[in-house]
Design an enzyme around this catalytic site. Structure first.
Site, mmCIF file in Angstrom:
data_model
loop_
_atom_site.group_PDB
_atom_site.id
_atom_site.type_symbol
_atom_site.label_atom_id
_atom_site.label_comp_id
_atom_site.label_asym_id
_atom_site.label_seq_id
_atom_site.Cartn_x
_atom_site.Cartn_y
_atom_site.Cartn_z
ATOM 1 N N HIS A 139 26.451 38.727 43.872
ATOM 2 C CA HIS A 139 27.816 39.257 43.654
ATOM 3 C C HIS A 139 28.864 38.478 44.470
ATOM 4 O O HIS A 139 29.699 37.780 43.907
ATOM 5 C CB HIS A 139 27.865 40.738 44.015
HETATM 6 C C1 BDR Z 1 29.535 44.515 46.163
HETATM 7 O O1 BDR Z 1 29.150 45.687 46.875
HETATM 8 C C2 BDR Z 1 28.581 45.330 48.110
HETATM 9 O O2 BDR Z 1 27.483 46.123 48.406
HETATM 10 C C3 BDR Z 1 28.262 43.869 48.017
HETATM 11 O O3 BDR Z 1 28.332 43.251 49.303
HETATM 12 C C4 BDR Z 1 29.315 43.333 47.091
HETATM 13 O O4 BDR Z 1 30.513 43.052 47.776
HETATM 14 C C5 BDR Z 1 28.759 44.443 44.870
HETATM 15 O O5 BDR Z 1 29.072 45.528 44.058
#
Ligand code: BDR
Ligand code: CA
Length: 305
Positions: free
Chosen positions: A237
């Site tokens: 992500h």
């Molecule tokens: C996002 O949520 C967090 O847990 C991760 O670091 C990322 O920024 C993904 O949905």
């Protein structure tokens, strides 16, 4: 010319890979890292950022931001990121101290110094950015743009409706999306497809350098997390959002009007993307709609191997 950025982050295992990418990228000039409550509490995200900077041997300031969201209670994502926020990775206690100014003053100060060229790369709930806009309203004319990991045209990963960063602080997200700052949203529509496969993680692990080994270790933890949802690959992500900043050719976007739901509990944090222009409102966000996964993976290999 290098791209001047501030990384606003809540490390966070995938944040950690994104930060390491920025450390390794030759075209990026990191002006500061600002930390925020998110995946875990602020004290932990701040120590984690210090650990990563110290690990790299670089001289980058880490400024502490919000320990609370604008209106919502913090809930942690330890189940995904580990109690410390960095899985079960062990680092020495950092000797480096946090920067003397807080995140909001640091963001504003760097925005002024960069004379309109600063990009904010936001990998966490948008609490720090919204707070900076509230404290320094003129910042909206002083930065180049925001690239944020968060939201989705469809679906969510924290609730059926919402992505984690949007769900955590929807009020902050609304302030940012409606700020008139150019925003690029790197959401789940692309990041769920930015998968790193097992053989690719192994290839990175084989490289004989400490950065690559660390990336492979973290990616393995993400891989295991994703396997619990029957996804065969580590969803990158935050790293994909950073990848887009390093080389914008890896993602295609379309411009839409976007707002964030902050009233309903059922759909709290849902990004409402007006793909059919039903509201007839001006577009305010470039929304990532497609990606070149292979080019992204090649980028990771070039950065770390
Ligand atoms: C996002 O949520 C967090 O847990 C991760 O670091 C990322 O920024 C993904 O949905
Ligand atoms: Ca994050």
């Amino acid at each position: 010319m290098k791209i001047p950025i501030i990384i606003d982050t809540d490390p966070g295992i995938d944040d950690a890979i994104a930060i390491l990418m920025a450390f390794a990228a030759k075209n990026i000039d990191i002006k500061a890292i600002t930390t925020v409550v998110g995946n875990v509490e602020l004290e932990k995200t701040t120590v984690n950022a210090l650990k990563l900077v110290e690990f790299s041997g670089l001289d980058i300031k880490v400024a502490r931001g919000s320990e609370k969201h604008i209106r919502r209670e913090h809930f942690s994502a330890e189940w995904y990121h580990g109690v410390s926020g960095l899985g079960n990775l062990k680092f020495p206690d950092p000797k480096m101290k946090v920067y003397e100014k807080n995140a909001y003053d640091t963001i504003y100060e760097e925005a002024c110094k960069c004379k309109g060229k600063l990009k904010l790369v936001c990998l966490a709930p948008l609490t720090n950015i919204a707070s900076t806009i509230l404290i320094y309203p003129d910042i909206v004319n002083k930065i180049d743009s925001i690239v944020l990991m968060g939201g989705a045209i469809n679906g969510g990963n924290d609730t059926p409706a919402a992505e984690f960063n949007m769900y955590a602080d929807p009020e902050a997200a609304r302030i940012v999306f409606n700020s008139k700052i150019p925003v690029t949203m790197v959401g789940l529509d692309v990041t769920n497809r930015a998968l790193l496969y097992k053989n690719e993680i192994e290839e990175i692990d084989k490289a004989n350098n400490k950065m690559a080994k660390l990336v492979a270790k973290i990616a393995t933890r993400i891989y295991e997390n994703c396997a619990k949802f029957n996804v065969e690959g580590a969803a990158m992500h935050d790293p994909f959002a950073m990848g887009y900043v390093i080389d914008s050719s890896i993602m295609k976007y379309k411009s839409f009007h976007v707002d964030v739901e902050a009233s309903s509990e059922l759909t709290r944090g849902k990004t409402i993307v007006d793909v059919n222009n039903l509201l007839n409102k001006p577009t305010n966000v470039n929304v990532g709609v497609d990606l070149d996964r292979d080019a992204f993976v090649s980028m990771l290999k070039e950065l770390f191997i």
